[in-house]
Design a protein around this motif. Structure first.
Motif, PDB file in Angstrom:
ATOM      1  N   GLU A  69       0.059 -17.407 -14.901  1.00 41.52           N
ATOM      2  CA  GLU A  69       0.211 -18.089 -16.192  1.00 41.52           C
ATOM      3  C   GLU A  69       0.100 -19.598 -16.029  1.00 41.52           C
ATOM      4  OE1 GLU A  69       3.750 -17.034 -18.236  1.00 41.52           O
ATOM      5  OE2 GLU A  69       3.063 -15.016 -18.776  1.00 41.52           O
ATOM      6  N   LEU A  70       0.732 -20.109 -14.973  1.00 40.78           N
ATOM      7  CA  LEU A  70       0.690 -21.556 -14.752  1.00 40.78           C
ATOM      8  C   LEU A  70      -0.719 -22.037 -14.410  1.00 40.78           C
ATOM      9  CD1 LEU A  70       4.020 -22.217 -12.812  1.00 40.78           C
ATOM     10  CD2 LEU A  70       3.464 -22.889 -15.163  1.00 40.78           C
ATOM     11  N   HIS A  88      -3.491 -20.638 -15.333  1.00 41.79           N
ATOM     12  CA  HIS A  88      -4.239 -20.559 -16.596  1.00 41.79           C
ATOM     13  C   HIS A  88      -3.902 -21.748 -17.497  1.00 41.79           C
ATOM     14  CE1 HIS A  88      -6.117 -18.796 -20.129  1.00 41.79           C
ATOM     15  NE2 HIS A  88      -4.976 -18.962 -20.803  1.00 41.79           N
ATOM     16  N   THR A  89      -2.607 -22.057 -17.594  1.00 40.98           N
ATOM     17  CA  THR A  89      -2.161 -23.169 -18.439  1.00 40.98           C
ATOM     18  C   THR A  89      -2.656 -24.508 -17.914  1.00 40.98           C
ATOM     19  OG1 THR A  89      -0.168 -21.969 -19.106  1.00 40.98           O
ATOM     20  CG2 THR A  89      -0.121 -24.372 -19.320  1.00 40.98           C
ATOM     21  N   ALA A 114      -4.736 -27.461 -19.644  1.00 41.84           N
ATOM     22  CA  ALA A 114      -4.078 -28.756 -19.846  1.00 41.84           C
ATOM     23  C   ALA A 114      -4.836 -29.897 -19.176  1.00 41.84           C
ATOM     24  CB  ALA A 114      -2.648 -28.689 -19.307  1.00 41.84           C
ATOM     25  N   LEU A 157       0.916 -31.688 -20.016  1.00 47.06           N
ATOM     26  CA  LEU A 157       1.664 -30.453 -20.288  1.00 47.06           C
ATOM     27  C   LEU A 157       2.501 -30.597 -21.555  1.00 47.06           C
ATOM     28  CD1 LEU A 157       2.845 -29.480 -16.681  1.00 47.06           C
ATOM     29  CD2 LEU A 157       0.894 -28.578 -17.955  1.00 47.06           C
ATOM     30  N   ILE A 171       0.696 -29.778 -24.800  1.00 50.92           N
ATOM     31  CA  ILE A 171       0.438 -28.379 -25.196  1.00 50.92           C
ATOM     32  C   ILE A 171       1.738 -27.557 -25.204  1.00 50.92           C
ATOM     33  CG2 ILE A 171      -1.946 -28.410 -24.374  1.00 50.92           C
ATOM     34  CD1 ILE A 171      -1.024 -26.881 -21.898  1.00 50.92           C
ATOM     35  N   VAL A 183       4.318 -27.286 -22.948  1.00 52.82           N
ATOM     36  CA  VAL A 183       4.868 -26.668 -21.735  1.00 52.82           C
ATOM     37  C   VAL A 183       6.163 -27.382 -21.366  1.00 52.82           C
ATOM     38  CG1 VAL A 183       4.515 -26.175 -19.300  1.00 52.82           C
ATOM     39  CG2 VAL A 183       2.604 -25.983 -20.909  1.00 52.82           C
ATOM     40  N   GLN A 199      10.004 -24.684 -17.214  1.00 56.25           N
ATOM     41  CA  GLN A 199       9.099 -23.677 -16.654  1.00 56.25           C
ATOM     42  C   GLN A 199       8.671 -24.074 -15.240  1.00 56.25           C
ATOM     43  OE1 GLN A 199       5.681 -22.817 -19.125  1.00 56.25           O
ATOM     44  NE2 GLN A 199       5.312 -20.847 -18.101  1.00 56.25           N
TER      45      GLN A 199
END
Length: 247
Positions: free
Chosen positions: A104-105, A107-108, A112, A153, A156, A158, A162
């Motif tokens: 997930e990170l 992908h994020t 970003a 981050l 968007i 985040v 996290q």
């Protein structure tokens, strides 16, 4: 003395046993330990007769010390095996969560930092590799990289928490993986000491049993205490199966 004291008192003796003489238990260790305890109680009744043929009271008492040493060595080795099994179960339960967070990170981060080539190239480098160790390192690297470039981050949505979760999970899973894999050196050492303690105890058990069989060969009531009930039952079972096969 406690089992631990017995083990410590015998440690130098165990280490001095030549490697070629070290034996692996040929029957369940808990059964062997109980038979050794039973043999001590039984043979103490015959201590005077045994002393005549070279088995002194100190040899009988040493049987107890050797038994305690093996019991402790077995417990240490079993504890290590059990700890490893527990860690393997924990890894199986938690590693999918860790892999999912890493994915997930990545992908994020790719989204970003899509307009920040220097950071994006670092994300790509982190994403390389597929081993468990890679995943664990990736989580920490991503946490560090994200904290150093937090503005993108934030844009968007985040949360910094996290990244904290990723760093914490990386640390925790590194410990779990190490325990799950086990320290092969420590394991082999604890097993070797267990086998040496077994060898040491078996030597005394065999001496006392042979002496008892010699003394009481015509006295079945005393002789039975110098015979391994485990191996007697095993022999009886094998003989029975052989008879059934030939019928």
């Amino acid at each position: 003395m406690s089992n631990k004291d017995d083990f410590n008192s015998k440690l130098d003796v165990l280490k001095a046993i030549p490697n070629e003489e070290v034996q692996t238990p040929s029957l369940p260790v808990d059964v062997f330990l109980q038979e050794a305890e039973n043999l001590y109680q039984w043979s103490m009744v015959d201590q005077n007769e045994l002393a005549v043929i070279g088995i002194a009271v100190k040899d009988l008492k040493d049987l107890q010390v050797r038994t305690g040493a093996l019991r402790e060595a077995q417990s240490v080795w079993y504890k290590e095996l059990n700890s490893q099994a527990e860690a393997q179960r924990e890894w199986a339960e938690r590693s999918p969560v860790a892999y999912n967070l890493r994915d997930e990170l990545v992908h994020t981060f790719r989204f970003a930092y899509r307009n920040t080539p220097s950071v994006l190239s670092r994300v790509s480098a982190i994403a390389e590799g597929s081993s468990h160790a890679d995943m664990i390192q990736d989580l920490n690297d991503l946490a560090v990289l994200g904290r150093a470039n937090i503005n993108e981050l934030d844009k968007i949505g985040v949360a910094l928490t996290q990244l904290d979760d990723a760093a914490t999970l990386s640390d925790e899973m590194a410990d779990v993986l190490a325990k799950a894999n086990g320290d092969k050196g420590e394991q082999s050492e604890s097993k070797d000491l267990r086998d040496r303690a077994y060898t040491h105890l078996k030597e005394r058990v065999d001496d006392i049993r042979e002496a008892g069989k010699y003394l009481f060969w015509r006295n079945p009531n005393r002789l039975k205490g110098y015979v391994s009930q485990y191996w007697r039952k095993q022999s009886s079972s094998t003989a029975k199966k052989t008879e059934e096969t030939t019928d």
